[in-house]
Write a protein that holds these residues in place. Structure first.
Motif, PDB file in Angstrom:
ATOM      1  N   ASP A 193     -11.771  39.487  35.329  1.00  0.00           N
ATOM      2  CA  ASP A 193     -12.434  40.820  35.448  1.00  0.00           C
ATOM      3  C   ASP A 193     -14.213  40.511  35.572  1.00  0.00           C
ATOM      4  O   ASP A 193     -14.884  41.192  34.838  1.00  0.00           O
ATOM      5  CB  ASP A 193     -12.463  41.625  34.184  1.00  0.00           C
ATOM      6  CG  ASP A 193     -10.776  41.943  33.877  1.00  0.00           C
ATOM      7  OD1 ASP A 193     -10.117  42.092  34.853  1.00  0.00           O
ATOM      8  OD2 ASP A 193     -10.619  41.743  33.011  1.00  0.00           O
ATOM      9  N   VAL A 194     -14.471  40.086  36.982  1.00  0.00           N
ATOM     10  CA  VAL A 194     -15.864  40.099  37.099  1.00  0.00           C
ATOM     11  C   VAL A 194     -16.109  41.384  37.832  1.00  0.00           C
ATOM     12  O   VAL A 194     -15.905  41.820  38.822  1.00  0.00           O
ATOM     13  CB  VAL A 194     -16.044  38.958  38.415  1.00  0.00           C
ATOM     14  CG1 VAL A 194     -17.586  38.870  38.582  1.00  0.00           C
ATOM     15  CG2 VAL A 194     -15.415  37.789  38.037  1.00  0.00           C
ATOM     16  N   VAL A 195     -16.779  42.194  36.913  1.00  0.00           N
ATOM     17  CA  VAL A 195     -17.432  43.645  37.331  1.00  0.00           C
ATOM     18  C   VAL A 195     -18.865  43.594  37.403  1.00  0.00           C
ATOM     19  O   VAL A 195     -19.593  43.629  36.238  1.00  0.00           O
ATOM     20  CB  VAL A 195     -16.554  44.715  36.708  1.00  0.00           C
ATOM     21  CG1 VAL A 195     -17.102  46.161  36.960  1.00  0.00           C
ATOM     22  CG2 VAL A 195     -15.293  44.537  36.318  1.00  0.00           C
ATOM     23  N   THR A 196     -19.426  44.497  38.498  1.00  0.00           N
ATOM     24  CA  THR A 196     -20.879  44.615  38.416  1.00  0.00           C
ATOM     25  C   THR A 196     -20.745  46.173  38.738  1.00  0.00           C
ATOM     26  O   THR A 196     -20.344  46.583  39.801  1.00  0.00           O
ATOM     27  CB  THR A 196     -21.790  43.821  39.560  1.00  0.00           C
ATOM     28  OG1 THR A 196     -21.381  42.435  39.087  1.00  0.00           O
ATOM     29  CG2 THR A 196     -23.121  44.005  39.188  1.00  0.00           C
ATOM     30  N   LEU A 197     -21.847  46.960  37.969  1.00  0.00           N
ATOM     31  CA  LEU A 197     -22.330  48.089  38.419  1.00  0.00           C
ATOM     32  C   LEU A 197     -22.828  48.229  39.830  1.00  0.00           C
ATOM     33  O   LEU A 197     -23.414  47.422  40.239  1.00  0.00           O
ATOM     34  CB  LEU A 197     -23.328  48.926  37.800  1.00  0.00           C
ATOM     35  CG  LEU A 197     -22.987  49.258  36.137  1.00  0.00           C
ATOM     36  CD1 LEU A 197     -24.150  49.818  35.450  1.00  0.00           C
ATOM     37  CD2 LEU A 197     -21.717  50.110  36.362  1.00  0.00           C
ATOM     38  N   GLU A 198     -22.438  49.181  40.960  1.00  0.00           N
ATOM     39  CA  GLU A 198     -22.736  49.205  42.306  1.00  0.00           C
ATOM     40  C   GLU A 198     -24.088  49.139  42.315  1.00  0.00           C
ATOM     41  O   GLU A 198     -24.910  48.534  43.246  1.00  0.00           O
ATOM     42  CB  GLU A 198     -22.114  50.359  42.948  1.00  0.00           C
ATOM     43  CG  GLU A 198     -22.576  50.427  44.359  1.00  0.00           C
ATOM     44  CD  GLU A 198     -21.835  51.826  44.897  1.00  0.00           C
ATOM     45  OE1 GLU A 198     -22.016  51.877  46.273  1.00  0.00           O
ATOM     46  OE2 GLU A 198     -21.424  52.488  44.362  1.00  0.00           O
ATOM     47  N   SER A 199     -25.092  49.728  41.386  1.00  0.00           N
ATOM     48  CA  SER A 199     -26.691  49.599  41.359  1.00  0.00           C
ATOM     49  C   SER A 199     -27.031  48.540  41.360  1.00  0.00           C
ATOM     50  O   SER A 199     -28.291  48.049  41.702  1.00  0.00           O
ATOM     51  CB  SER A 199     -27.158  50.666  40.502  1.00  0.00           C
ATOM     52  OG  SER A 199     -26.607  50.374  39.076  1.00  0.00           O
ATOM     53  N   HIS A 200     -26.429  47.378  40.796  1.00  0.00           N
ATOM     54  CA  HIS A 200     -26.730  46.102  40.516  1.00  0.00           C
ATOM     55  C   HIS A 200     -26.245  44.934  41.322  1.00  0.00           C
ATOM     56  O   HIS A 200     -26.360  43.680  40.862  1.00  0.00           O
ATOM     57  CB  HIS A 200     -26.630  45.814  39.073  1.00  0.00           C
ATOM     58  CG  HIS A 200     -27.773  46.589  38.187  1.00  0.00           C
ATOM     59  ND1 HIS A 200     -27.605  48.041  38.082  1.00  0.00           N
ATOM     60  CD2 HIS A 200     -28.771  46.192  37.533  1.00  0.00           C
ATOM     61  CE1 HIS A 200     -28.452  48.431  37.238  1.00  0.00           C
ATOM     62  NE2 HIS A 200     -29.170  47.387  36.913  1.00  0.00           N
ATOM     63  N   ARG A 201     -25.604  45.378  42.331  1.00  0.00           N
ATOM     64  CA  ARG A 201     -24.999  44.199  43.010  1.00  0.00           C
ATOM     65  C   ARG A 201     -25.916  43.489  43.992  1.00  0.00           C
ATOM     66  O   ARG A 201     -26.932  43.946  44.203  1.00  0.00           O
ATOM     67  CB  ARG A 201     -23.612  44.843  43.885  1.00  0.00           C
ATOM     68  CG  ARG A 201     -22.405  45.157  42.822  1.00  0.00           C
ATOM     69  CD  ARG A 201     -21.427  46.350  43.628  1.00  0.00           C
ATOM     70  NE  ARG A 201     -20.564  46.423  42.766  1.00  0.00           N
ATOM     71  CZ  ARG A 201     -19.579  47.427  42.787  1.00  0.00           C
ATOM     72  NH1 ARG A 201     -19.433  48.112  44.207  1.00  0.00           N
ATOM     73  NH2 ARG A 201     -18.665  47.707  41.901  1.00  0.00           N
ATOM     74  N   ARG A 202     -25.441  42.377  44.663  1.00  0.00           N
ATOM     75  CA  ARG A 202     -26.305  41.451  45.460  1.00  0.00           C
ATOM     76  C   ARG A 202     -27.781  41.095  44.849  1.00  0.00           C
ATOM     77  O   ARG A 202     -28.516  41.143  45.638  1.00  0.00           O
ATOM     78  CB  ARG A 202     -26.280  42.403  46.824  1.00  0.00           C
ATOM     79  CG  ARG A 202     -24.929  42.526  47.611  1.00  0.00           C
ATOM     80  CD  ARG A 202     -25.219  43.315  48.664  1.00  0.00           C
ATOM     81  NE  ARG A 202     -25.694  44.736  48.236  1.00  0.00           N
ATOM     82  CZ  ARG A 202     -24.297  45.624  47.963  1.00  0.00           C
ATOM     83  NH1 ARG A 202     -23.291  45.056  48.062  1.00  0.00           N
ATOM     84  NH2 ARG A 202     -24.718  46.833  47.715  1.00  0.00           N
ATOM     85  N   ARG A 203     -27.483  40.775  43.703  1.00  0.00           N
ATOM     86  CA  ARG A 203     -28.824  40.611  43.022  1.00  0.00           C
ATOM     87  C   ARG A 203     -28.730  39.116  42.349  1.00  0.00           C
ATOM     88  O   ARG A 203     -29.623  38.586  41.536  1.00  0.00           O
ATOM     89  CB  ARG A 203     -29.455  41.304  41.921  1.00  0.00           C
ATOM     90  CG  ARG A 203     -29.695  42.872  42.743  1.00  0.00           C
ATOM     91  CD  ARG A 203     -30.062  43.909  41.571  1.00  0.00           C
ATOM     92  NE  ARG A 203     -31.243  43.243  40.596  1.00  0.00           N
ATOM     93  CZ  ARG A 203     -31.439  44.064  39.597  1.00  0.00           C
ATOM     94  NH1 ARG A 203     -30.934  45.396  39.422  1.00  0.00           N
ATOM     95  NH2 ARG A 203     -32.563  43.510  38.796  1.00  0.00           N
ATOM     96  N   GLY A 204     -27.713  38.626  42.436  1.00  0.00           N
ATOM     97  CA  GLY A 204     -27.213  37.141  42.053  1.00  0.00           C
ATOM     98  C   GLY A 204     -26.775  37.187  40.522  1.00  0.00           C
ATOM     99  O   GLY A 204     -26.516  36.439  39.954  1.00  0.00           O
TER     100      GLY A 204
END
Length: 266
Positions: A193-204
């Motif tokens: 379950d690797v999950v990231t809020l859309e607002s914080h994606r593509r930041r490493g």
């Protein structure tokens, strides 16, 4: 029944650890999670072969016999070849998943400024994890998804408290913005379950979480390989490959809801 995919075998191990049952009926497995009936991939049948065009009715009928009250249909196939198009043509969603593995600590990745990584521990941490898990769900389905995610969080927290697992969160202040889990299963450790809020994606952030969890798992000398699963063609595969993971297997899942079946939550 033999399953060669490390992604599927660790899926089954994890489900059993969380209270699911797996019944071997010779030509397929029945996986049942009574504590979370809306968990599609906790209530499904698993077939050791590839999907075939002449077996749509057969496996649909078998699922319905095992899960007569289910508001979904979910069937896994352990082999990636076959005729998935025949299932798609009859309204099934088809997903090809890629198993990736590494025997080394994932490549170094540092969380961006303002982001702190730590293990999930408190009740508030786990509630936030459930909310992050359901963050991409449309608003009109959000309440049902949250019920599902909270049930999963209870099972995940149990794995952590057993000592087998760790869930690592990325926090901006007190807000959880991303998380993932990793579970030690003998000589394998499986990411979850690797999950990231859309607002914080593509930041490493995800890369930093993968690294931190892998370091923890490999502290156990019994663990020799890390396993992670990603959708074929999805954005996560490149991230995992850059971290040092390589493809080792593929498998297929077909699922369906709607029409004569009321909509439900995956």
């Amino acid at each position: 029944m033999r399953i060669d995919s490390p992604g599927l075998t660790t899926d089954l191990d994890l489900l059993c650890l969380q209270g699911s049952t797996v019944t071997d009926l010779g030509d397929h497995l029945v996986v049942r999670t009574e504590a979370n009936p809306t968990f599609w991939w906790g209530n499904f049948i698993l077939v050791p072969t590839a999907p075939r065009s002449d077996e749509v009715e057969r496996w649909t009928a078998r699922f319905e016999a095992e899960f007569p009250d289910a508001r979904h249909r979910a069937i896994g196939f352990a082999q990636p070849d076959g005729d998935s198009g025949a299932w798609a043509a009859q309204g099934w969603d088809v997903e090809v998943d890629v198993d990736l593995a590494t025997t080394s600590v994932p490549a170094a990745a540092v969380a961006p400024d303002g982001i702190r990584l730590r293990a999930l521990t408190s009740g508030d941490d786990w509630e936030q994890s459930a909310r992050v898990g359901g963050s991409d769900t449309p608003q009109d389905r959000r309440d049902g998804r949250l019920v599902f995610e909270r049930r999963r969080a209870v099972a995940q927290r149990g794995l952590v408290e057993s000592g087998r697992a760790r869930w690592v969160g990325a926090f901006e202040g007190d807000q959880l913005v991303a998380n993932l889990g990793i579970v030690r299963l003998g000589d394998l450790a499986r990411y979850q379950d690797v999950v990231t809020l859309e607002s914080h994606r593509r930041r490493g952030i995800a890369g930093a979480l993968v690294r931190a969890a892998g370091e923890w798992a490999l502290e156990d000398p019994a663990v020799g390989r890390l396993v992670i699963v990603a959708e074929d063609g999805g954005p996560a595969i490149g991230l995992y490959q850059r971290a040092g993971f390589v493809e080792v297997a593929r498998h297929v899942g077909v699922s369906r809801t709607g029409g004569q079946w009321p909509d439900t939550t995956q």
